[in-house]
Design a protein around this motif. Structure first.
Motif, PDB file in Angstrom:
ATOM      1  N   SER A  59     -15.475 -13.012  53.326  1.00  0.00           N
ATOM      2  CA  SER A  59     -16.049 -13.630  55.127  1.00  0.00           C
ATOM      3  C   SER A  59     -15.597 -12.688  56.113  1.00  0.00           C
ATOM      4  O   SER A  59     -14.153 -12.406  55.656  1.00  0.00           O
ATOM      5  CB  SER A  59     -16.829 -14.233  55.513  1.00  0.00           C
ATOM      6  N   ARG A  60     -16.253 -11.428  56.723  1.00  0.00           N
ATOM      7  CA  ARG A  60     -14.705 -10.128  57.343  1.00  0.00           C
ATOM      8  C   ARG A  60     -15.469 -10.462  59.391  1.00  0.00           C
ATOM      9  O   ARG A  60     -16.793 -10.031  58.660  1.00  0.00           O
ATOM     10  CB  ARG A  60     -15.250  -9.004  56.573  1.00  0.00           C
ATOM     11  N   GLU A  61     -14.909 -11.642  59.708  1.00  0.00           N
ATOM     12  CA  GLU A  61     -15.314 -10.444  61.235  1.00  0.00           C
ATOM     13  C   GLU A  61     -17.357 -12.113  61.257  1.00  0.00           C
ATOM     14  O   GLU A  61     -17.304 -13.192  60.857  1.00  0.00           O
ATOM     15  CB  GLU A  61     -15.552  -9.779  61.838  1.00  0.00           C
ATOM     16  N   ASP A  62     -18.310 -11.062  61.496  1.00  0.00           N
ATOM     17  CA  ASP A  62     -19.370 -10.964  61.414  1.00  0.00           C
ATOM     18  C   ASP A  62     -20.043 -10.785  59.957  1.00  0.00           C
ATOM     19  O   ASP A  62     -21.196 -12.093  60.542  1.00  0.00           O
ATOM     20  CB  ASP A  62     -19.962 -11.259  63.132  1.00  0.00           C
ATOM     21  N   MET A  63     -19.839 -10.651  59.553  1.00  0.00           N
ATOM     22  CA  MET A  63     -20.203 -10.147  57.599  1.00  0.00           C
ATOM     23  C   MET A  63     -19.933 -11.058  56.866  1.00  0.00           C
ATOM     24  O   MET A  63     -18.750 -11.400  56.709  1.00  0.00           O
ATOM     25  CB  MET A  63     -19.975  -8.360  57.599  1.00  0.00           C
ATOM     26  N   VAL A  64     -20.787 -10.878  55.740  1.00  0.00           N
ATOM     27  CA  VAL A  64     -20.252 -11.659  54.286  1.00  0.00           C
ATOM     28  C   VAL A  64     -20.672 -10.451  53.470  1.00  0.00           C
ATOM     29  O   VAL A  64     -22.111 -10.363  53.543  1.00  0.00           O
ATOM     30  CB  VAL A  64     -21.246 -12.609  54.557  1.00  0.00           C
TER      31      VAL A  64
END
Length: 137
Positions: A59-64
């Motif tokens: 999970s990076r910021e708003d992205m998986v």
């Protein structure tokens, strides 16, 4: 089932086979083409390759992002019971405690996997291989 020997990971073409399998697997995941899935499933070695591919989600910021990889041979020694114990025992009060507790418990899992891997290697090297067609009697 697949008749490939699970401990024959030193086959020089195996890394190429995994790379090609992962490429096709990811293309299948993205396209959802049932024809591609059927072709993959009909290929020799499919069950072995599919059983030895792992995935993690990052999970990076708003992205998986999902990352696929070849499972190390030692991971085959991890029992379903050990996996279940880990899932039930990890402290999930926050993302930070979840990660810290997971890494703390990882040592136990590594010990168990190493034990089973060594035991399997010992047994495979000291027990005779039965004939392919079964006993001759």
């Amino acid at each position: 089932g697949d008749s490939r020997d699970d401990d024959n990971d030193d086959d020089e073409l195996l890394p190429l086979a995994f790379s090609l399998f992962l490429l096709m697997f990811i293309l299948h995941q993205l396209s959802r083409d049932p024809g591609l899935g059927a072709v993959m499933a009909s290929c020799q070695g499919f069950e072995y390759l599919a059983a030895n591919v792992g995935a993690i989600e990052i999970s990076r910021e708003d992205m998986v992002e999902k990352v696929y990889f070849r499972k190390p041979a030692i991971c085959r020694g991890l029992s379903e019971a050990a996996k279940s114990r880990l899932l039930l025992a990890v402290d999930r009060t926050s993302p930070a405690t979840k990660l810290a507790d997971f890494f703390e418990k990882a040592g136990e899992l590594i010990f168990e996997m190493d034990y089973h891997h060594r035991l399997r290697g010992f047994l495979c090297s000291h027990l005779p291989t039965p004939p392919r067609g079964g006993p001759a009697w």
